[in-house]
Structure formats: C-alpha cells, structure tokens
Design a protein around this motif. Structure first.
Motif, PDB file in Angstrom:
ATOM      1  N   GLY A  26       8.941   4.267   1.370  1.00 57.54           N
ATOM      2  CA  GLY A  26       8.384   5.327   0.548  1.00 57.54           C
ATOM      3  C   GLY A  26       8.836   5.235  -0.886  1.00 57.54           C
ATOM      4  O   GLY A  26       9.588   4.339  -1.276  1.00 57.54           O
ATOM      5  N   ARG A  27       8.381   6.197  -1.673  1.00 54.34           N
ATOM      6  CA  ARG A  27       8.672   6.209  -3.110  1.00 54.34           C
ATOM      7  C   ARG A  27      10.041   6.785  -3.422  1.00 54.34           C
ATOM      8  O   ARG A  27      10.611   6.499  -4.476  1.00 54.34           O
ATOM      9  CB  ARG A  27       7.568   7.009  -3.805  1.00 54.34           C
ATOM     10  CG  ARG A  27       7.663   7.082  -5.317  1.00 54.34           C
ATOM     11  CD  ARG A  27       6.328   7.551  -5.911  1.00 54.34           C
ATOM     12  NE  ARG A  27       5.743   8.652  -5.160  1.00 54.34           N
ATOM     13  CZ  ARG A  27       6.011   9.944  -5.374  1.00 54.34           C
ATOM     14  NH1 ARG A  27       6.864  10.286  -6.326  1.00 54.34           N
ATOM     15  NH2 ARG A  27       5.427  10.889  -4.662  1.00 54.34           N
ATOM     16  N   SER A  41       3.542   7.854  -0.926  1.00 58.78           N
ATOM     17  CA  SER A  41       4.211   9.134  -0.670  1.00 58.78           C
ATOM     18  C   SER A  41       5.727   8.961  -0.719  1.00 58.78           C
ATOM     19  O   SER A  41       6.244   7.843  -0.583  1.00 58.78           O
ATOM     20  CB  SER A  41       3.802   9.689   0.695  1.00 58.78           C
ATOM     21  OG  SER A  41       2.414   9.927   0.738  1.00 58.78           O
ATOM     22  N   ARG A  42       6.422  10.086  -0.904  1.00 51.78           N
ATOM     23  CA  ARG A  42       7.883  10.025  -1.006  1.00 51.78           C
ATOM     24  C   ARG A  42       8.487   9.393   0.239  1.00 51.78           C
ATOM     25  O   ARG A  42       9.365   8.553   0.148  1.00 51.78           O
ATOM     26  CB  ARG A  42       8.449  11.435  -1.222  1.00 51.78           C
ATOM     27  CG  ARG A  42       8.131  12.014  -2.587  1.00 51.78           C
ATOM     28  CD  ARG A  42       8.453  13.491  -2.652  1.00 51.78           C
ATOM     29  NE  ARG A  42       9.872  13.769  -2.442  1.00 51.78           N
ATOM     30  CZ  ARG A  42      10.802  13.700  -3.385  1.00 51.78           C
ATOM     31  NH1 ARG A  42      10.463  13.385  -4.615  1.00 51.78           N
ATOM     32  NH2 ARG A  42      12.062  13.975  -3.120  1.00 51.78           N
ATOM     33  N   HIS A  44       6.639   7.564   3.183  1.00 53.63           N
ATOM     34  CA  HIS A  44       5.265   7.191   3.519  1.00 53.63           C
ATOM     35  C   HIS A  44       5.118   6.780   4.983  1.00 53.63           C
ATOM     36  O   HIS A  44       4.212   7.231   5.681  1.00 53.63           O
ATOM     37  CB  HIS A  44       4.814   6.042   2.611  1.00 53.63           C
ATOM     38  CG  HIS A  44       3.338   5.852   2.583  1.00 53.63           C
ATOM     39  ND1 HIS A  44       2.548   6.251   1.524  1.00 53.63           N
ATOM     40  CD2 HIS A  44       2.484   5.313   3.492  1.00 53.63           C
ATOM     41  CE1 HIS A  44       1.286   5.963   1.780  1.00 53.63           C
ATOM     42  NE2 HIS A  44       1.224   5.381   2.971  1.00 53.63           N
ATOM     43  N   ASP A  58       3.022   6.188  10.622  1.00 56.27           N
ATOM     44  CA  ASP A  58       2.736   6.845   9.351  1.00 56.27           C
ATOM     45  C   ASP A  58       3.396   8.222   9.350  1.00 56.27           C
ATOM     46  O   ASP A  58       3.360   8.938  10.360  1.00 56.27           O
ATOM     47  CB  ASP A  58       1.222   6.988   9.159  1.00 56.27           C
ATOM     48  CG  ASP A  58       0.874   7.573   7.804  1.00 56.27           C
ATOM     49  OD1 ASP A  58       0.840   6.822   6.830  1.00 56.27           O
ATOM     50  OD2 ASP A  58       0.650   8.800   7.745  1.00 56.27           O
ATOM     51  N   LYS A  60       2.659  11.043   7.887  1.00 50.43           N
ATOM     52  CA  LYS A  60       1.727  12.010   7.312  1.00 50.43           C
ATOM     53  C   LYS A  60       1.575  11.791   5.809  1.00 50.43           C
ATOM     54  O   LYS A  60       1.610  12.729   5.003  1.00 50.43           O
ATOM     55  CB  LYS A  60       2.167  13.449   7.604  1.00 50.43           C
ATOM     56  CG  LYS A  60       2.234  13.769   9.090  1.00 50.43           C
ATOM     57  CD  LYS A  60       2.672  15.206   9.349  1.00 50.43           C
ATOM     58  CE  LYS A  60       2.718  15.506  10.839  1.00 50.43           C
ATOM     59  NZ  LYS A  60       3.176  16.892  11.115  1.00 50.43           N
ATOM     60  N   SER A  61       1.429  10.522   5.448  1.00 50.59           N
ATOM     61  CA  SER A  61       1.322  10.158   4.034  1.00 50.59           C
ATOM     62  C   SER A  61      -0.017  10.602   3.455  1.00 50.59           C
ATOM     63  O   SER A  61      -0.981  10.860   4.183  1.00 50.59           O
ATOM     64  CB  SER A  61       1.471   8.647   3.871  1.00 50.59           C
ATOM     65  OG  SER A  61       0.400   7.979   4.512  1.00 50.59           O
ATOM     66  N   ARG A  62      -0.050  10.657   2.139  1.00 50.29           N
ATOM     67  CA  ARG A  62      -1.251  11.128   1.432  1.00 50.29           C
ATOM     68  C   ARG A  62      -2.394  10.126   1.548  1.00 50.29           C
ATOM     69  O   ARG A  62      -3.549  10.511   1.704  1.00 50.29           O
ATOM     70  CB  ARG A  62      -0.893  11.373  -0.039  1.00 50.29           C
ATOM     71  CG  ARG A  62      -2.016  11.983  -0.866  1.00 50.29           C
ATOM     72  CD  ARG A  62      -1.509  12.414  -2.235  1.00 50.29           C
ATOM     73  NE  ARG A  62      -1.019  11.303  -3.027  1.00 50.29           N
ATOM     74  CZ  ARG A  62       0.260  11.055  -3.303  1.00 50.29           C
ATOM     75  NH1 ARG A  62       1.197  11.857  -2.831  1.00 50.29           N
ATOM     76  NH2 ARG A  62       0.628  10.018  -4.040  1.00 50.29           N
ATOM     77  N   ASN A  63      -2.099   8.826   1.456  1.00 54.37           N
ATOM     78  CA  ASN A  63      -3.139   7.806   1.422  1.00 54.37           C
ATOM     79  C   ASN A  63      -3.177   6.923   2.659  1.00 54.37           C
ATOM     80  O   ASN A  63      -3.942   5.961   2.709  1.00 54.37           O
ATOM     81  CB  ASN A  63      -2.962   6.931   0.171  1.00 54.37           C
ATOM     82  CG  ASN A  63      -3.210   7.728  -1.105  1.00 54.37           C
ATOM     83  OD1 ASN A  63      -4.190   8.456  -1.203  1.00 54.37           O
ATOM     84  ND2 ASN A  63      -2.313   7.611  -2.070  1.00 54.37           N
ATOM     85  N   CYS A  87      -1.284   1.695   0.334  1.00 54.64           N
ATOM     86  CA  CYS A  87      -1.992   1.777  -0.964  1.00 54.64           C
ATOM     87  C   CYS A  87      -2.392   0.371  -1.379  1.00 54.64           C
ATOM     88  O   CYS A  87      -3.062  -0.322  -0.631  1.00 54.64           O
ATOM     89  CB  CYS A  87      -1.115   2.493  -1.992  1.00 54.64           C
ATOM     90  SG  CYS A  87      -0.706   4.185  -1.483  1.00 54.64           S
TER      91      CYS A  87
END
Length: 555
Positions: A26-27, A41-42, A44, A58, A60-63, A87
């Motif tokens: 993650g980020r 995502s923070r 991801h 996963d 529950k990441s945004r992308n 991503c």
C-alpha cells in the motif's frame, strides 16, 4: 524465498521479498511493501503465506487488485509467474527469482554451472583484495577514472536500498570502461547459499535477451578473494571453455569479489567484452577492485539497515503484543470484604510466560490462580494467553476445582503445543468460611504466613503433575483455613531462582526468612519480598519471569 518482481512502474526488475506470513502492500509508509503512487490505497492488498502457499487478498482498495487481469475477490492463491496489477504497477510473483528467465531487467539472468578442464590459463593478472580496502592504486587515465569513481562513491554513500543504487554503479563503470559490453552484480544469499542477481547492464540492447553467468569465473573470484583479469576468456582453459562464455563470445573479462568487513564474500562485480581487440588491462583491474571495495561497504550498510528496519518493526509488534498480554492480566485485585490482595508481575523479556488471575465465581467465591509456562518470550506468552482463556471457561463450567484442572491438563496434552508444560497453583477462596481450596499441578507449594510471623508450606496433599505431561492425571484438592492476619503467598520460580552476581540463588530459605519479618498488611508482605529480591540480585540482569500473588484476612 518468494518475491514480487516489478515489471512495470517503480524500478523494473526490483524484487520485494515476501519474508513475512503476511505482507501488506500500500501507499502508507508502515506497509511491508510501500507503493508511493497516489492511486494506490493506503493499505491496498496483502499476501499471506500459509503452508508454503501464497494467497493474495484485496483490502477493500479504491481501485481494486488484479491477477492476470482478473479482479481479485476474496482470497486467491498465487502461482509461479502470475502477474499482479495494482493500478498502473505490475509485479510478477516468483517462488524462485534466480530461475526466472523473462526479459525484465534482472529476471532474465541465469547462473550456469560450468565444468573447467585442465590446461594453460590466460589469466594475465590477479589482484588480491581480501586484505581490505587499502593499497589500491590508480595509474591509467586517472583523471577520468577518478571522476567516475567519485560518482560511484556518491551513489554508494547514501545507499539504503541496493536495488536502486547498484544499477547506477554499473552505469558509472560503463563510463570508465568504454570497451565493456555487459556487466552484472550478484550477491550471495547466506541462508540458501545461492547467488542472487542484483543489477545487469548491456551496452547493446540486442544482447539483452538472455544472460547466462558462468559460475566458474564467479567461483574463482569468490574462492580466491581476488579480482581476476583474463585476456581472452574464450580461450582461457582455466574456465574450461564454459558454455556461457562460448555462447556469448566473451573475450576479455574482469571479476572482482565484494569482501565484507569480517572477510566474508558478499558477492561479485563482473565486466566483460566480446571484442578481442579491446581488452582490459591491469590498471582497469585496479579500478574495478576499488569499486568492489566501496560497493562491499554499501552492501553491508544496506544489509544492516534492512536488519535494523526489521528489528524496529519487530519491536513495535512486541510493544503491541505486550499491551495485549497485559490485557489478559487483572487490571486490579478483587474487592472482598475483610480480605486484602497484592500482586506483582514482571517478565524477563518484553513478553512473558508467567500467569496470574482473579476469577469471581457465581456463589461469591473467588479463584486465585498462578502459573508458569515452560520457556520464555513469544511462544510462552501465546500459551499464557491460551491458559488464561481456558481457565476462565473451565472454572465457569465446572463445579469442582479438581475437575477444572483435570480438563485444563487434557487441553495442554495436545501434541500441537510441542512438548510444552505448565505448572499451576489454583486456589479458591470462600470468604464466608475463610477456607481456601488448593489444587496444585506441579507448582511450588503455597506459603502460609500467620499473623505471628510463622511461615510454612501448606496443601502438600494436592501435589500433582504439571499440565500437559500426563493426559489422564487425576488431581487432588487440599484445604487451608485462614485466621485474621493470615496471608497466603503464591509465587513463580523467578523469585526463588533469582540470581546475584556471585551466581547464588535467592532460594526457599531466604524467601521464608523474609516473609517471617514483621508486616502489618498483605501489601507490606508482598512489597517487602520484592524489595528483598531486588537488593539480593543487585545489578544482575533478570533471567526469568517473576510473579507474586498474596492474599489474606485483614487483622
């Protein structure tokens, strides 16, 4: 060790080892694999290692997270060469990165074993660099080479991750050695003994389809701890006309080992050329030896940095585990009219295996338990947590203290506990009759301190085997009657076996002598004992968990 290898985005060719049972991507800077991209995502996704299989989830990441362009739902098992996309970043999952032969930066490196044959060697020079980093000279093209060496020193000086800096070293070497056609740096994995390619460079893209590294040349440099220069590797029978040399028409070659501060070989740097008219010379060998010495320092620093980061992460995890373990222990003693309680717990390490608890029973009685798990540290603390949970459940479901301990024993006779055992003293106080029922599973006998200061071991009829030793052990109960001013003392062997600088144990005799000293309350008894132990031990480091529980009737 499995890895995720970058094939698009970030630094292509970089490998992220999947060392933990759970690696979070993650980020956020606290992630195990940090992906500094805004769309990530923070937290991801995560990769789980279960029975030597790896699974991607996963978070529950945004992308979303994709494997081979399929959206990941739930848990998906990863197979060799699966492509993970987060991503715009793509990774290849590999169980064995050294065996991977795709066309990414380092993954197409293959190390082959060559059988050398006897004959005349065309090695024209050999430079011993095992003595350290001193005594190397620069004599040819000193100005240009010194400039490149300074560039290499700057790159290496601030190196934290070698995956980023080692390719820059090869870039600088190609500025120095304009005749070089290819170069590579491999490091030794000290756990497996394998050589791991860390950086590869080609002068011509057409040659970059596949790289096969001759282990013969590399082994010669590593075993001799010397930088090697061969005028014509293709005819050098020292290397036995190895397949990799013949396939790539390698002519002149230099190979220098990376020697650590303790004299251990960390890996090698090799530069070679396919043009027989543009050979390396002795001055070139000295330059490569100098670079190898600088690179070895950075490799060690990076390895130490990686260890320090891992230790810091472990320290944070242990701090959290310590807080969790404290949650299994009583926050405060029970309130029982006419009675007083005192307790103390101090693990030898951040996590301990001693245990105590107060468990209120439905009929107004109070169970007071103290146990000691064999061993120390994380494994002992996990069993301590299991003991705490099982004890509460069994005392709530069983009417007899002996039946509760017998069932507890059967729980810990399970083979999964790896021959661990637990000593336990269980007491059940009835404040109405002032009687105490005692069940002993291999622990030290409780000590009864009377109001007059007399101290004696009690409840000897209840002596049984420790938990987890004999599955069918039957436990007996004994009873102790408490008079006003009487105090019952439970303790772990970290008290009696506490050792001073003269290697003397605190011992049972000194314990009973201390407890016999005047004290006007249960708390005074407990604090006096702990202070005496501290004075006896002095400055010697604690080697075992210490636990004391005292309870008794008020005078």
């Amino acid at each position: 060790m499995a890895v995720l290898k970058v094939i698009r985005g970030l630094s292509p060719g970089r490998c992220f080892p999947l060392e933990k049972a759970c690696s979070v991507l993650g980020r956020h800077p606290d992630c195990d694999i940090v992906l500094p991209v805004g769309a990530v995502s923070r937290q991801h996704a995560q990769i789980l290692r279960i029975d030597n299989q790896y699974y991607l989830e996963d978070l529950k990441s945004r992308n979303g997270t994709f494997v081979n362009e399929e959206f990941v739902r739930g848990r998906r098992r990863l197979s060799e060469h699966d492509v993970v996309r987060i991503c715009d970043l793509e990774f290849k999952f590999l169980y064995d990165p050294a065996a991977d032969e795709d066309s990414s930066t380092v993954s197409h490196v293959r190390i082959v074993d060559d059988e050398p044959s006897a004959g005349t060697s065309t090695i024209v020079s050999k430079l011993d660099i095992s003595a350290g980093r001193e005594g190397l000279r620069l004599t040819a093209n000193a100005e240009a080479k010194l400039k490149a060496l300074l560039e290499i020193a700057q790159n290496l000086g601030g190196a934290v991750t070698l995956e980023d800096v080692l390719p820059k070293v090869l870039d600088s070497l190609f500025k120095i050695f304009i005749q070089a056609d290819r170069g590579f740096i491999v490091l030794k994995d000290f756990q497996s003994g394998r050589l791991i390619p860390m950086a590869v460079k080609h002068r011509h893209d057409a040659a970059a389809e596949q790289i096969r590294i001759s282990r013969t040349i590399v082994n010669e440099a590593m075993e001799s701890k010397g930088a090697i220069l061969s005028a014509d590797a293709a005819t050098d029978e020292r290397f036995g006309m190895s397949e990799s040399i013949a396939d790539f028409q390698i002519r002149s070659v230099m190979c220098a080992p990376l020697i650590g501060s303790e004299g251990q070989v960390l890996g090698v740097i090799q530069i070679d050329t396919i043009d027989p008219r543009r050979r390396f010379n002795n001055d070139d060998l000295e330059v490569l030896g100098s670079v190898a010495c600088q690179a070895a320092v950075s490799v060690e620093n990076a390895q130490l940095h990686r260890i320090a980061v891992a230790e810091e992460a472990m320290k944070r995890e242990l701090e959290v585990a310590y807080q969790v373990q404290q949650g299994f222990l009583p926050a405060e003693p029970p309130v029982v009219p006419g009675y007083e309680f005192f307790d103390f717990y101090e693990p030898a390490r951040q996590l301990g295996g001693d245990y105590f608890d107060y468990i209120p029973l439905q009929d107004g009685r109070v169970a007071v338990a103290l146990g000691d798990v064999s061993g120390k540290g994380v494994s002992a603390s996990l069993l301590m947590a299991k003991l705490s949970a099982e004890m509460k459940y069994l005392l709530a479901s069983e009417t007899s203290a002996t039946d509760a301990v017998a069932k507890l024993n059967r729980v810990f006779c399970d083979s999964r506990w790896d021959d661990r055992f637990i000593t336990l003293i269980l007491t059940v106080l009835d404040p109405r009759s002032h009687g105490v029922t005692v069940v002993n599973a291999g622990h030290m006998f409780p000590l009864l301190r009377t109001r007059s200061g007399k101290v004696e071991e009690v409840a000897k009829a209840s002596d049984g085997m420790p938990l987890g030793v004999m599955e069918e052990e039957e436990y007996q109960a004994d009873t102790v009657q408490l008079s006003p001013g009487d105090c019952l003392v439970l303790y772990s062997d970290g008290i009696t076996e506490a050792m001073n600088s003269a290697n003397e144990c605190y011992g049972d005799e000194r314990l009973q002598t201390q407890l016999a000293k005047p004290a006007d309350s249960v708390t005074a008894v407990g604090k006096g004992l702990l202070e005496d132990v501290r004075q006896f031990v002095g400055t010697r480091a604690q080697s075992d968990d210490r636990c004391v529980v005292c309870f008794g009737r008020k005078a």
